[in-house]
Design an enzyme around this catalytic site. Structure first.
Site, PDB file in Angstrom:
ATOM      1  N   TYR A 188      46.032  36.338  30.143  1.00 54.99           N
ATOM      2  CA  TYR A 188      46.615  35.688  31.308  1.00 54.99           C
ATOM      3  C   TYR A 188      47.629  36.607  31.993  1.00 54.99           C
ATOM      4  O   TYR A 188      48.535  37.149  31.361  1.00 54.99           O
ATOM      5  CB  TYR A 188      47.306  34.380  30.913  1.00 54.99           C
ATOM      6  CG  TYR A 188      47.939  33.650  32.081  1.00 54.99           C
ATOM      7  CD1 TYR A 188      47.153  33.021  33.033  1.00 54.99           C
ATOM      8  CD2 TYR A 188      49.320  33.613  32.237  1.00 54.99           C
ATOM      9  CE1 TYR A 188      47.721  32.371  34.111  1.00 54.99           C
ATOM     10  CE2 TYR A 188      49.907  32.958  33.323  1.00 54.99           C
ATOM     11  CZ  TYR A 188      49.093  32.344  34.249  1.00 54.99           C
ATOM     12  OH  TYR A 188      49.655  31.705  35.316  1.00 54.99           O
ATOM     13  N   GLY A 204      47.779  30.210  37.216  1.00 49.29           N
ATOM     14  CA  GLY A 204      47.783  28.763  37.376  1.00 49.29           C
ATOM     15  C   GLY A 204      46.395  28.188  37.187  1.00 49.29           C
ATOM     16  O   GLY A 204      45.716  28.444  36.183  1.00 49.29           O
TER      17      GLY A 204
END
Length: 528
Positions: free
Chosen positions: A60, A67
């Site tokens: 990530y 998001g």
């Protein structure tokens, strides 16, 4: 974090900051310095991120979107664009500019997190932020845009954008210029972001925490000022200092209450005014027939003390937050890169709301003391509204209106922001803290408290003038007398009606600058 007070330099070494260090940089322009240890720690964690950049597995913020778009794999040749686009798109604030000290606080706190070496950003990123702070370059940040989760995204993105040489900033002289122009003038090269770095610059509670630190600095001074104002009111209203006795207060062992009562005892010690109505007749019976003072006088240590204890609780939360490394994902000590939820602002948001409640209550009690002075049924022989010629003159009638209007506003501001939540990012961020909103309303509330206390002090000063005349032969105590003398250097004494707004502002400045507490402490010894 090592903080050196000589030459007003705050050193960032990766250890926790203090509230005083935040205030020094944000409010007083102290310089910052990154230590070799901090830079080495950042380089080590950066190496971990770069090793992951070619990993086939998604990470990530390194090789994915953000998001709700976190499942999108981002090819290597688009990752710099990803970070740049993240900062540009998140710099979406709106409304009035946020105060310079707030922006400096949030930039310093983001820098402090970078210095922990847990974000994976390169040392040059931290060095750029430090250089901007030291050059007095303040990015333009707007009132609206943060939901307090994932941290103060929009405010932090405006700061990051300026470090890239985009968007408006305020220079050291306060002039608004383009970031590229300001950086060039200071000899600072604009950043070019790499993997993970845009994310590292916007994920944190830095705005709300910075405002909490500034509020704590203000409230330590204002709650002592509240004790000074209460002591002056007790004296000028012919109240009793007996309820503040140490043994009585000790029966309810709250530390804040004990500190406030100690201040009141010191300020009222040997007061000729208080002694004047502590007399007895020939049979030894008290000549003063009042048994108990009104709550706004007698219970001042209980209310002010509860506010002090609330501030101490908030300070403990701030201390833990200042010792945190908040980012998502983070580089752990053993070299893992892990997603987490530490950016959620709930711990800070709750105490911001709690402080707003305490501020409203202290101001409410202050306004009630002010009001007592103006009513002939309760002011123990003083003229109506403390006017020179009541009826012809209105005296301080409308000054009390001003205090009452502020108190009414503070009650509205005491409604908690942290109980609200508006889901965002396609329901990925489905519960937010609203901590930024809580911090913004607390700043307004703190300002209001200072103004309400200023009105009370202005009122007590006039009441003491009317009480302590050549005819009565009375004089205030050393502590309250010193404060009275200070006020008389800024505003005149009783007389026919005159323009009051400048006088309220003058006393408000004495409160805000700490001069009221300073002269009181000089007269009676250090106050709590």
């Amino acid at each position: 974090m090592t903080v050196t007070t000589t030459r007003a330099v705050v050193e960032l070494s990766g250890d926790p900051l203090t509230v005083d260090a935040v205030v020094a940089v944000a409010r007083h322009g102290a310089q910052v310095h990154l230590t070799d240890r901090a830079l080495a720690g950042m380089a080590a964690s950066r190496a971990v991120v770069e090793d992951l950049a070619d990993d086939a597995r998604p990470h990530y913020g390194v090789s994915t979107g953000f998001g709700a778009l976190a499942r999108r794999h981002i090819p290597t040749d688009k990752r710099a664009q990803l970070q740049l686009g993240l900062v540009r798109s998140h710099a979406a604030g709106s409304g009035p500019e946020v105060e310079r000290e707030v922006v400096r606080a949030l930039q310093l706190l983001r820098l402090a997190t970078l210095a922990t070496g847990r974000t994976g950003a390169r040392p040059v990123v931290a060095e750029t932020y430090a250089a901007m702070l030291n050059a007095g370059i303040t990015p333009v940040v707007h009132e609206y845009g943060s939901l307090g989760c994932s941290g103060d995204l929009a405010p932090l993105a405006h700061v990051a954008l300026a470090a890239l040489g985009e968007g408006p900033v305020r220079g050291a002289d306060g002039e608004r210029v383009d970031a590229a122009e300001a950086l060039a003038a200071a000899g600072i090269a604009p950043l070019e972001l790499r993997e993970k770095e845009g994310l590292a610059l916007i994920n944190g509670t830095d705005g709300m925490l910075g405002m909490l630190c500034l509020a704590l600095d203000d409230l330590h001074r204002l709650l002592t000022t509240a004790d000074v104002a209460a002591a002056s009111s007790v004296e000028a209203l012919l109240g009793s200092d007996a309820p503040f006795a140490e043994d009585l207060v000790g029966m309810r062992p709250h530390p804040g209450q004990a500190a406030s009562a100690a201040n009141l005892r010191a300020l009222l010690a040997a007061s000729p005014v208080v002694a004047s109505h502590r007399t007895f007749d020939a049979e030894g019976r008290p000549e003063c027939t009042r048994v108990q003072d009104a709550y706004s006088l007698r219970c001042a240590p209980q209310v002010h003390g509860a506010a002090r204890d609330t501030v101490e609780h908030a300070a403990s939360v701030a201390g833990r937050e200042l010792a945190s490394a908040i980012d998502n994902p983070v580089v752990t000590v053993d070299g893992r890169v892990e997603s987490n939820g530490n950016f959620h602002g709930a711990p800070v948001a709750y105490v911001l709301d709690f402080l707003a409640i305490a501020v409203a209550d202290v101001a409410s009690m202050s306004e009630r003391r002010t009001d007592r002075f103006l009513d002939v049924a309760r002011n123990e022989g003083l003229p109506a509204f403390l006017a020179d010629d009541p009826g012809v003159d209105s005296g301080l009638m409308i000054a009390q209106y001003t205090a009452a209007g502020i108190v009414s506003e503070l009650k509205r501001l005491a409604a908690p922001a942290s109980v609200d939540s508006i889901p965002s990012s396609a329901m990925q961020e489905d519960h937010v803290s609203m901590g930024w909103a809580g911090a913004r309303k607390l700043r307004r509330a703190v300002d209001g408290l200072g103004r309400v206390l200023a009105v009370e002090l202005m009122t007590t000063a006039r009441a003491l003038d009317l009480r302590c005349t050549p005819e009565t032969g009375l004089a205030p105590a050393a502590g309250t007398g010193a404060v009275h003398a200070l006020l008389r250097t800024a505003v005149p004494g009783p007389g026919p009606d005159r323009f009051l707004a400048p006088e309220i502002e003058a006393v408000t400045r004495l409160v805000a600058d700490g001069e009221v507490t300073a002269v009181a402490s000089a007269a009676v010894g250090p106050l709590c």
